[in-house]
Every structure is written in structure tokens, then in C-alpha cells.
Enzyme design. Sequence first.
Site, short mmCIF file in Angstrom:
data_model
loop_
_atom_site.label_atom_id
_atom_site.label_comp_id
_atom_site.label_asym_id
_atom_site.label_seq_id
_atom_site.Cartn_x
_atom_site.Cartn_y
_atom_site.Cartn_z
N ASP A 56 0.83 -1.20 0.00
CA ASP A 56 0.00 0.00 0.00
C ASP A 56 0.87 1.25 0.00
O ASP A 56 1.73 1.43 0.86
CB ASP A 56 -0.90 -0.01 1.24
CG ASP A 56 -1.80 1.21 1.30
OD1 ASP A 56 -2.70 1.33 0.45
OD2 ASP A 56 -1.63 2.04 2.21
N TYR A 61 2.84 10.25 -0.41
CA TYR A 61 3.97 9.72 0.36
C TYR A 61 5.29 10.20 -0.24
O TYR A 61 5.53 10.05 -1.43
CB TYR A 61 3.94 8.19 0.39
CG TYR A 61 2.80 7.59 1.17
CD1 TYR A 61 1.96 8.37 1.95
CD2 TYR A 61 2.57 6.22 1.15
CE1 TYR A 61 0.92 7.81 2.67
CE2 TYR A 61 1.54 5.64 1.86
CZ TYR A 61 0.71 6.44 2.62
OH TYR A 61 -0.32 5.87 3.32
N SER A 163 -10.22 5.91 2.25
CA SER A 163 -9.43 6.00 3.46
C SER A 163 -9.90 7.21 4.25
O SER A 163 -10.13 8.28 3.68
CB SER A 163 -7.94 6.14 3.11
OG SER A 163 -7.13 6.24 4.25
N SER A 215 -1.72 2.70 10.89
CA SER A 215 -1.17 2.94 12.23
C SER A 215 -1.64 1.89 13.23
O SER A 215 -2.14 2.23 14.31
CB SER A 215 -1.53 4.35 12.73
OG SER A 215 -0.72 4.74 13.81
N LEU A 217 -0.13 0.11 15.26
CA LEU A 217 0.64 0.09 16.51
C LEU A 217 0.50 1.40 17.28
O LEU A 217 1.28 1.69 18.18
CB LEU A 217 2.12 -0.19 16.23
CG LEU A 217 2.40 -1.49 15.47
CD1 LEU A 217 3.90 -1.64 15.23
CD2 LEU A 217 1.85 -2.70 16.21
N GLY A 268 3.96 -0.52 9.07
CA GLY A 268 4.53 0.76 8.68
C GLY A 268 6.04 0.80 8.65
O GLY A 268 6.63 1.75 8.14
#
Length: 304
Positions: A56, A61, A163, A215, A217, A268
Site C-alpha cells: 500500500d 507519500y 481512506s 497505524s 501500533l 509501517g
Amino acid sequence: MSDLPLPPAFRQLGHSGIAVSPIAWGMWRLAENGRTPADAAKLVHAALDAGINFLDTADIYGFDGSAGFGDAEALLGEVLAAEPALRERMILATKGGILPPLPYDQSADYLRKAIDDSLARLKVDVIDLWQIHRPDILAHPYEVARVLDDAVSSGKVRALGVSNFTKDQIAALNHFLGEKLATTQPEISPLRIDCFENGELDQAMMLGLTPMAWSPLGGGRLASPQTARDKAVADALDAVAQAQGVSRTVAAYSWLMAHPAGIVPIIGSQQAARIAEGAEALKVRWNRQDWYAVLVAARGERLP
């Protein structure tokens, strides 16, 4: 104390017919730290060799506030140009619709250009999953749907997703789409549990959407918990991690994957060992008591 099912080796991406690994690798920071195509290729291989075929990225980015828009896609494109056979081993997802400094643009002209530009940077003929990164309040969902349907019918995109959309925004866009949404990508982690109780995951199951968790974590907070709540969540995860011989990180991924909505956590890390480690989450078994212990710790109070 009933055990929850282990995740399957592959999940269906919504109703698209596309099979993906139940955990993904995200490339938010791929273009940082002067990473070369050779460096990036090692990370791609680490994911694929670990059985993680779902990658992804996004056009934003690499953007650092002044430059770098499209850099992560372009870097991956260099990897694919050097090793074309890698493309057949992956399901490639990207996102668009954020355009600094506007900040969002989902007008028909821009969406068409965004998709074409991503195809060019990635050096591919088709994008497996194209997602609207964040909702543009000034875009009518009917107009957005027309562009997205055209992208699918023209063969540029295989499946569609969103998203950071609310439930109502998902429902409105899906209403106008001929090619229904396959995915939704909210923030979900053992520290961000809103979607478990606000209906987001219920809607995903009802519509057949695959939730992708960004995200997972908690933005690094699980690694170094500071608050009493975060420490309680970490302790609940550690109880399972230690019993099954895995890290807290792996336990966190697997906790999300145990939910019946089929959540796909997005790794990530841009370190090969950490990417490969994520695949261990497929082997972690949860029971209801342990799973709810994490949820209760995250809520900070007992369930009613």
C-alpha cells in the site's frame, strides 16, 4: 474459553475477487533517508518473501511540506522497472486526492489526472486497488463515482477503496458507484478502538468491505507506552505475546486480525526484519477472554 479462528492464508478484497495476504506493508516512509531503488527493492523482497503480497502506497507519500510529492510511488516504480517479475507477485494499492495546499481535490479532472500520474510513476498498466485518501467535502459523490467507475471500466484500476471516510461518506459514495467499494482504511489499533463500537466495522461487514488498518501500533505508542491506559493495553498484549513466543508488535497485529470483519493491518516499518516479522501474526491464536482483556484495557473501564 473459546478460541477465535486464525486468519486465512489469503483474504478476499471485498467483493473484487482479488486475494490478498491478511497483513499488508505500507510505504509511507519509503522515500525517506535517501533510500535508493536497490534499498527499496530489498524491502519489497522482504515483504513478498514473507508471504505479504499486499503493498500500500499513496501519491502524497514522500511529500515533506515543500517537495517530494509522488516520490514513494516513483521509487517503487524504479524497483518494478528493474525487476518486472515482482509485479506479478504483488497486489498493488495506492491512494490519491490529497493535494497540498488545498488540501483536498476530488474534482473529476483532478481524479483522472491523479490516477494517470500514479500509473506513470509506478510504471504499471493497472493499479489493483485505488483509494481516495481523504474525503473532499466539496466533491459530490455522484461525480466522484463516475470517475472511479470509468477508471475500472477502462482497465486502469481493478478495485476501489476509501481512506479516512465516515460511515455516511462511505454510504453516499457506494450508493452512486456501479463498481462498489472493496475497502475502507481507517486508523485502527489496540489504542484506537473507536471503530469497534461506532458502527464502522459493522458497516464494513454489511457492505462486504475489507478494513485496512493504518497505524495499527498506535503511531509507536505501543512500543513505548507512557500513560496508564497505554501501559495496561501493552500488558494485556504482552500476556498473549509471551505465552505464544511472539513480540508485542505481532500480538497487536494479530489482535486486529482476530476480528470477524477481517481487518488487514498495514505494517509501517521500513526495516526488512520488522516487515518479515509481521507475517508471524498469522500464527497467533486468541481466545475471547484474552481478546476482550485488550479491549477493556483500551476502553479504560469494564464492559457493561
